[in-house]
Design a protein around this motif. Structure first.
Motif, PDB file in Angstrom:
ATOM      1  N   PRO A   1     -13.540  18.854  30.085  1.00 37.07           N
ATOM      2  CA  PRO A   1     -14.803  18.287  29.575  1.00 37.07           C
ATOM      3  C   PRO A   1     -14.808  16.769  29.462  1.00 37.07           C
ATOM      4  N   ARG A   2     -13.649  16.135  29.540  1.00 39.95           N
ATOM      5  CA  ARG A   2     -13.616  14.669  29.449  1.00 39.95           C
ATOM      6  C   ARG A   2     -13.984  13.991  30.760  1.00 39.95           C
ATOM      7  N   VAL A   3     -13.920  14.723  31.875  1.00 36.34           N
ATOM      8  CA  VAL A   3     -14.059  14.086  33.186  1.00 36.34           C
ATOM      9  C   VAL A   3     -15.472  13.603  33.445  1.00 36.34           C
ATOM     10  N   GLY A   4     -16.484  14.462  33.218  1.00 36.94           N
ATOM     11  CA  GLY A   4     -17.866  14.073  33.511  1.00 36.94           C
ATOM     12  C   GLY A   4     -18.293  12.804  32.793  1.00 36.94           C
ATOM     13  N   PRO A   5     -18.169  12.737  31.449  1.00 37.09           N
ATOM     14  CA  PRO A   5     -18.536  11.499  30.757  1.00 37.09           C
ATOM     15  C   PRO A   5     -17.719  10.290  31.203  1.00 37.09           C
ATOM     16  N   ALA A   6     -16.438  10.511  31.534  1.00 35.36           N
ATOM     17  CA  ALA A   6     -15.603   9.387  31.969  1.00 35.36           C
ATOM     18  C   ALA A   6     -16.092   8.811  33.297  1.00 35.36           C
ATOM     19  N   LEU A   7     -16.509   9.675  34.227  1.00 40.62           N
ATOM     20  CA  LEU A   7     -17.029   9.184  35.506  1.00 40.62           C
ATOM     21  C   LEU A   7     -18.339   8.420  35.302  1.00 40.62           C
ATOM     22  N   VAL A   8     -19.165   8.886  34.365  1.00 44.61           N
ATOM     23  CA  VAL A   8     -20.421   8.175  34.068  1.00 44.61           C
ATOM     24  C   VAL A   8     -20.125   6.783  33.522  1.00 44.61           C
ATOM     25  N   GLU A   9     -19.185   6.701  32.573  1.00 47.55           N
ATOM     26  CA  GLU A   9     -18.870   5.420  31.948  1.00 47.55           C
ATOM     27  C   GLU A   9     -18.143   4.485  32.906  1.00 47.55           C
ATOM     28  N   ALA A  10     -17.460   5.033  33.902  1.00 46.79           N
ATOM     29  CA  ALA A  10     -16.697   4.185  34.825  1.00 46.79           C
ATOM     30  C   ALA A  10     -17.586   3.485  35.838  1.00 46.79           C
ATOM     31  N   LEU A  11     -18.766   4.042  36.132  1.00 46.32           N
ATOM     32  CA  LEU A  11     -19.598   3.477  37.202  1.00 46.32           C
ATOM     33  C   LEU A  11     -19.958   2.012  36.962  1.00 46.32           C
ATOM     34  N   PRO A  12     -20.419   1.593  35.763  1.00 45.08           N
ATOM     35  CA  PRO A  12     -20.762   0.175  35.596  1.00 45.08           C
ATOM     36  C   PRO A  12     -19.566  -0.765  35.643  1.00 45.08           C
ATOM     37  N   LEU A  13     -18.342  -0.217  35.486  1.00 48.01           N
ATOM     38  CA  LEU A  13     -17.149  -1.060  35.483  1.00 48.01           C
ATOM     39  C   LEU A  13     -16.651  -1.378  36.883  1.00 48.01           C
ATOM     40  N   GLN A  14     -17.127  -0.648  37.885  1.00 48.70           N
ATOM     41  CA  GLN A  14     -16.585  -0.782  39.236  1.00 48.70           C
ATOM     42  C   GLN A  14     -17.312  -1.878  40.012  1.00 48.70           C
ATOM     43  N   THR A  15     -16.528  -2.621  40.797  1.00 50.06           N
ATOM     44  CA  THR A  15     -17.085  -3.663  41.665  1.00 50.06           C
ATOM     45  C   THR A  15     -16.766  -3.425  43.139  1.00 50.06           C
ATOM     46  N   ASP A  16     -15.833  -2.524  43.417  1.00 52.48           N
ATOM     47  CA  ASP A  16     -15.480  -2.249  44.816  1.00 52.48           C
ATOM     48  C   ASP A  16     -16.487  -1.257  45.408  1.00 52.48           C
ATOM     49  N   PRO A  17     -17.075  -1.554  46.573  1.00 56.37           N
ATOM     50  CA  PRO A  17     -18.109  -0.669  47.140  1.00 56.37           C
ATOM     51  C   PRO A  17     -17.615   0.745  47.421  1.00 56.37           C
ATOM     52  N   ASN A  18     -16.378   0.894  47.907  1.00 53.55           N
ATOM     53  CA  ASN A  18     -15.866   2.237  48.195  1.00 53.55           C
ATOM     54  C   ASN A  18     -15.797   3.081  46.928  1.00 53.55           C
ATOM     55  N   VAL A  19     -15.304   2.478  45.849  1.00 57.18           N
ATOM     56  CA  VAL A  19     -15.205   3.220  44.588  1.00 57.18           C
ATOM     57  C   VAL A  19     -16.601   3.528  44.053  1.00 57.18           C
ATOM     58  N   GLN A  20     -17.524   2.578  44.161  1.00 54.55           N
ATOM     59  CA  GLN A  20     -18.887   2.808  43.675  1.00 54.55           C
ATOM     60  C   GLN A  20     -19.550   3.964  44.411  1.00 54.55           C
ATOM     61  N   ILE A  21     -19.466   3.952  45.740  1.00 51.45           N
ATOM     62  CA  ILE A  21     -20.115   5.001  46.535  1.00 51.45           C
ATOM     63  C   ILE A  21     -19.485   6.363  46.256  1.00 51.45           C
ATOM     64  N   THR A  22     -18.145   6.401  46.146  1.00 47.14           N
ATOM     65  CA  THR A  22     -17.471   7.672  45.854  1.00 47.14           C
ATOM     66  C   THR A  22     -17.879   8.200  44.487  1.00 47.14           C
ATOM     67  N   LEU A  23     -17.958   7.322  43.495  1.00 40.69           N
ATOM     68  CA  LEU A  23     -18.372   7.741  42.162  1.00 40.69           C
ATOM     69  C   LEU A  23     -19.793   8.307  42.176  1.00 40.69           C
ATOM     70  N   ILE A  24     -20.691   7.642  42.894  1.00 43.07           N
ATOM     71  CA  ILE A  24     -22.077   8.113  42.970  1.00 43.07           C
ATOM     72  C   ILE A  24     -22.121   9.514  43.574  1.00 43.07           C
ATOM     73  N   GLU A  25     -21.390   9.728  44.672  1.00 40.94           N
ATOM     74  CA  GLU A  25     -21.377  11.044  45.318  1.00 40.94           C
ATOM     75  C   GLU A  25     -20.848  12.123  44.368  1.00 40.94           C
ATOM     76  N   MET A  26     -19.811  11.781  43.597  1.00 42.80           N
ATOM     77  CA  MET A  26     -19.234  12.768  42.684  1.00 42.80           C
ATOM     78  C   MET A  26     -20.176  13.066  41.528  1.00 42.80           C
ATOM     79  N   LEU A  27     -20.842  12.050  41.002  1.00 44.12           N
ATOM     80  CA  LEU A  27     -21.779  12.268  39.905  1.00 44.12           C
ATOM     81  C   LEU A  27     -22.952  13.139  40.360  1.00 44.12           C
ATOM     82  N   VAL A  28     -23.412  12.943  41.587  1.00 44.77           N
ATOM     83  CA  VAL A  28     -24.486  13.781  42.116  1.00 44.77           C
ATOM     84  C   VAL A  28     -23.981  15.213  42.303  1.00 44.77           C
ATOM     85  N   ALA A  29     -22.749  15.360  42.834  1.00 46.86           N
ATOM     86  CA  ALA A  29     -22.193  16.700  43.034  1.00 46.86           C
ATOM     87  C   ALA A  29     -22.024  17.435  41.707  1.00 46.86           C
TER      88      ALA A  29
END
Length: 310
Positions: free
Chosen positions: A247-275
């Protein structure tokens, strides 16, 4: 008289240590070899200088920004792979049909005179029309079954890759001492100096299934939020997605998105949050889709994510 550089070139201890300097600088050399190289380095200024250059090079490589692949690269590759598989499958099936036809309708050898077969008449006689029809039908049924299996396998692979729900069966708990030690190593690597290769290796050693509340999950979350290397953060992101039943993973991925500046990490995070259908990520996605400093590809991916989660 030989110069120090020439002595370095012909010194057998230097010749034995130089091939190991890169692994020694990266911290991946076996302990026995590392002890031997360290003993040589203590008395060899020339090898010490080479080691300093290698460490500078490795740190420079770690700091390089990751290349951003085009968004359509994955889809283009999968389409090309599907075409190649279909072509190979069709070619193999046609060759099989030709071989079966040759076996079903053997061509009798003709003599030099009179055009009489040189083989016995009973082996040259073709099979009946019913047998031939039945064999061809079976061949086409095998082709249809093969194509159907390929299509079903591809669809199941895509579903399991992104849209598969978290496993509801009880997870097999990894040995507590091993994961606890792994979590402590990940935490220590974030505090003391460690190469990106070492940190990446630790992230990749996290099992795909952990017991609820395992400390390794929190260590991965901290790595995703704070590691300076984008490749290590990307590996932590993928490891957390595999552990999405926690249960900690979903909220952690949400909170991590604004902290990321690398495009690869940003795009991967977006895909996972949508999934994961994380509607809590909508504010972050909307903000990222309008952020001037983000790459156009990232803004477009964020906008697409908003459209899929609404």
């Amino acid at each position: 008289m030989t110069t120090p550089a020439e002595n370095h070139s012909f010194n057998p201890d230097c010749a034995a240590s130089q091939p190991c300097l890169a692994e020694y600088a990266d911290g991946t050399l076996l302990p026995a070899e590392a002890a031997r190289v360290a003993a040589h380095l203590a008395a060899c200024p020339a090898c010490q200088a080479e080691l300093t250059q290698l460490r500078t090079l490795l740190h420079g490589l770690d700091a390089l920004p990751a290349e951003v692949p085009p968004l359509a690269l994955r889809e283009n590759f999968l389409a090309m792979l599907a075409r190649e598989k279909a072509a190979l499958a069709a070619n193999g099936q046609l060759n099989g049909l030709a071989a079966d036809a040759a076996r079903s309708f053997p061509t009798p050898l003709r003599g030099a005179k009179g055009g009489q077969p040189l083989v016995p008449a009973e082996t040259a006689a073709p099979e009946t029309a019913a047998d031939t029809s039945r064999q061809l039908t079976q061949q086409w049924l095998r082709i249809a079954a093969s194509v159907g299996l390929v299509a079903v396998g591809a669809a199941l692979g895509l579903l399991l890759r992104w849209n598969g729900p978290p496993a509801t069966a009880p997870l097999a708990a990894a040995p507590a001492p091993a994961t606890a030690q792994l979590a402590s190593q990940l935490t220590a690597a974030a505090i003391r100096p460690a190469t990106a290769t070492d940190r990446l290796r630790l992230v990749n050693e996290v099992p795909a299934q952990l017991a609820p509340g395992d400390p390794a999950v929190q260590a991965l979350i901290h790595t995703l939020d704070a590691d300076p290397n984008p490749n290590v953060r990307l590996a932590a992101c993928e490891a957390l997605f595999r552990l999405r039943a926690d249960p900690r993973v979903g909220p952690a991925l949400v909170e991590a998105l604004p902290l990321q500046t690398d495009p690869n990490v940003q795009i991967t995070l977006i895909e996972m949050l949508v999934a994961l259908r994380e509607k809590r990520a909508l504010p972050q996605l909307e903000q990222l889709s309008q952020q001037p400093g983000a790459l156009p590809a990232v803004r477009q991916q964020a906008a697409n994510g908003v459209g899929q989660l609404i």
